[in-house]
Design an enzyme around this catalytic site. Structure first.
Site, PDB file in Angstrom:
ATOM      1  CE  LYS A  18      -2.110  -1.335   3.640  1.00  0.00           C
ATOM      2  NZ  LYS A  18      -1.534  -2.310   4.318  1.00  0.00           N
ATOM      3  NE  ARG A  93      -4.073  -1.083  10.065  1.00  0.00           N
ATOM      4  CZ  ARG A  93      -3.446  -0.051   9.360  1.00  0.00           C
ATOM      5  NH1 ARG A  93      -2.712   1.135   9.535  1.00  0.00           N
ATOM      6  NH2 ARG A  93      -1.996  -0.745   8.880  1.00  0.00           N
ATOM      7  NE  ARG A 131       7.437  -2.454   6.430  1.00  0.00           N
ATOM      8  CZ  ARG A 131       6.068  -2.295   6.216  1.00  0.00           C
ATOM      9  NH1 ARG A 131       5.237  -2.186   4.949  1.00  0.00           N
ATOM     10  NH2 ARG A 131       5.358  -2.263   6.630  1.00  0.00           N
ATOM     11  NE  ARG A 164       6.511   0.614  10.711  1.00  0.00           N
ATOM     12  CZ  ARG A 164       5.349   0.452   9.521  1.00  0.00           C
ATOM     13  NH1 ARG A 164       5.657   1.254   8.609  1.00  0.00           N
ATOM     14  NH2 ARG A 164       4.330   0.132  10.132  1.00  0.00           N
ATOM     15  NE  ARG A 175       1.859  -4.149  11.302  1.00  0.00           N
ATOM     16  CZ  ARG A 175       2.972  -4.107  10.184  1.00  0.00           C
ATOM     17  NH1 ARG A 175       4.426  -4.640  11.004  1.00  0.00           N
ATOM     18  NH2 ARG A 175       3.064  -2.836   9.849  1.00  0.00           N
TER      19      ARG A 175
HETATM   20  P1  AMP Z   1       0.902   1.124   8.217  1.00  0.00           P
HETATM   21  O1  AMP Z   1       2.254   2.263   9.309  1.00  0.00           O
HETATM   22  O2  AMP Z   1      -0.172   1.811   8.080  1.00  0.00           O
HETATM   23  O3  AMP Z   1       1.948  -0.508   8.324  1.00  0.00           O
HETATM   24  O4  AMP Z   1       0.843   1.113  10.675  1.00  0.00           O
HETATM   25  C1  AMP Z   1       0.912   0.407  11.731  1.00  0.00           C
HETATM   26  C2  AMP Z   1       0.426   1.086  12.501  1.00  0.00           C
HETATM   27  O5  AMP Z   1       0.000   2.145  12.963  1.00  0.00           O
HETATM   28  C3  AMP Z   1      -0.265   0.094  12.613  1.00  0.00           C
HETATM   29  O6  AMP Z   1       0.047  -1.091  12.938  1.00  0.00           O
HETATM   30  C4  AMP Z   1      -1.462   0.252  13.966  1.00  0.00           C
HETATM   31  O7  AMP Z   1      -1.320   0.494  14.858  1.00  0.00           O
HETATM   32  C5  AMP Z   1      -1.403   2.283  14.065  1.00  0.00           C
HETATM   33  N1  AMP Z   1      -2.517   2.657  12.742  1.00  0.00           N
HETATM   34  C6  AMP Z   1      -2.218   3.085  11.834  1.00  0.00           C
HETATM   35  N2  AMP Z   1      -3.102   3.024  10.831  1.00  0.00           N
HETATM   36  C7  AMP Z   1      -3.943   3.361  11.939  1.00  0.00           C
HETATM   37  C8  AMP Z   1      -5.744   3.690  11.472  1.00  0.00           C
HETATM   38  N3  AMP Z   1      -6.440   2.894  10.439  1.00  0.00           N
HETATM   39  N4  AMP Z   1      -6.735   2.369  12.628  1.00  0.00           N
HETATM   40  C9  AMP Z   1      -5.854   1.945  13.848  1.00  0.00           C
HETATM   41  N5  AMP Z   1      -4.334   2.443  13.795  1.00  0.00           N
HETATM   42  C10 AMP Z   1      -4.185   2.773  12.992  1.00  0.00           C
END
Ligand code: AMP
Length: 221
Positions: A18, A93, A131, A164, A175
């Site tokens: 994404k 999400r 990653r 990360r 996750r």
């Molecule tokens: P990402 O970079 O999109 O993989 O987001 C990393 C982490 O941020 C996720 O595993 C969640 O813990 C948190 N996070 C990001 N976007 C959301 C969202 N829309 N709702 C809830 N948690 C989020």
């Protein structure tokens, strides 16, 4: 599809690509790329209250509560650069987030679309565990699939690449579990509204990008 009225949500499990696709698509359609994960990591980096609260969830691979995230997205979408259009990466999400977003967009009288990137489960784990992310600009690399020219250094800005905490193997499984339970139901939500297109997310990022653009430009919603 022109940038005016462009409202796109990218869906797919963590590691589906994404972030990479969002960056390419945002450039192509000349709209801002809004990644809620990036916003939260930025808040953690600057030590804000929001960052402190979000971190407790992120480190465990859990979702940050819907009310907090709806506040974050409302605030970001109210900024002027999002007026002509926006590309959302990592939001919504959960069903409550999707319902909240629907209300925000309904108030603007602008239609939206959703694209899901489909990638098999074993490929997802391979992608996430290798990653590496740039601390400075958020660009993403992979130790074997798309390595930077110089190990540990971002090709785009020269920043430091790191893994990360939530890309470590024990957290990846958490996750993915959260994704199946909370986020996957969004496919049905958007399918019912007839705004969802599914795209094969395997292959090179350029190939996937071409498929997504064809879906968006070739088939009006
Ligand atoms: P990402 O970079 O999109 O993989 O987001 C990393 C982490 O941020 C996720 O595993 C969640 O813990 C948190 N996070 C990001 N976007 C959301 C969202 N829309 N709702 C809830 N948690 C989020």
């Amino acid at each position: 599809m022109s940038a005016t009225g462009f409202r796109l949500v990218l869906l797919g499990p963590p590691g589906a690509g994404k972030g990479t696709q969002a960056a390419l698509l945002a450039k192509h359609f000349a709209v801002p790329h809004v990644s809620t994960g990036e916003i939260l990591r930025h808040e953690i980096g600057r030590g804000s209250d929001l960052g402190g609260r979000a971190r407790q969830y992120i480190d465990k691979g859990e979702l940050v509560p819907d009310q907090i995230m709806l506040g974050v997205i409302r605030e970001r979408l109210s900024q002027g650069d999002c007026a002509p259009g926006v590309l959302l990466d990592g939001f919504p999400r959960s069903i409550p987030q999707a319902a909240g977003l629907e209300e925000i967009f309904a108030a603007e009288h602008v239609p939206m679309r959703a694209v899901s990137l489909d990638v098999p489960a074993d490929e997802i784990v391979r992608r996430l565990s290798g990653r590496r992310t740039c601390r400075a600009c958020g660009a993403m690399f992979h130790v074997t699939l798309s390595p930077p020219a110089k190990a540990g250094v971002c090709d785009r800005c020269g920043g430091e690449l790191y893994q990360r905490d939530d890309d470590r193997e024990d957290i990846i499984q958490a996750r993915l579990d959260v994704y199946h339970k909370e986020t996957e139901p969004l496919m049905a939500f958007y399918r019912e509204r007839r705004v969802l297109r599914s795209v094969d997310g395997t292959g090179s990022s350029r190939e996937v990008f071409r498929r997504v653009v064809e879906e968006l430009e070739g088939a009006p919603a």
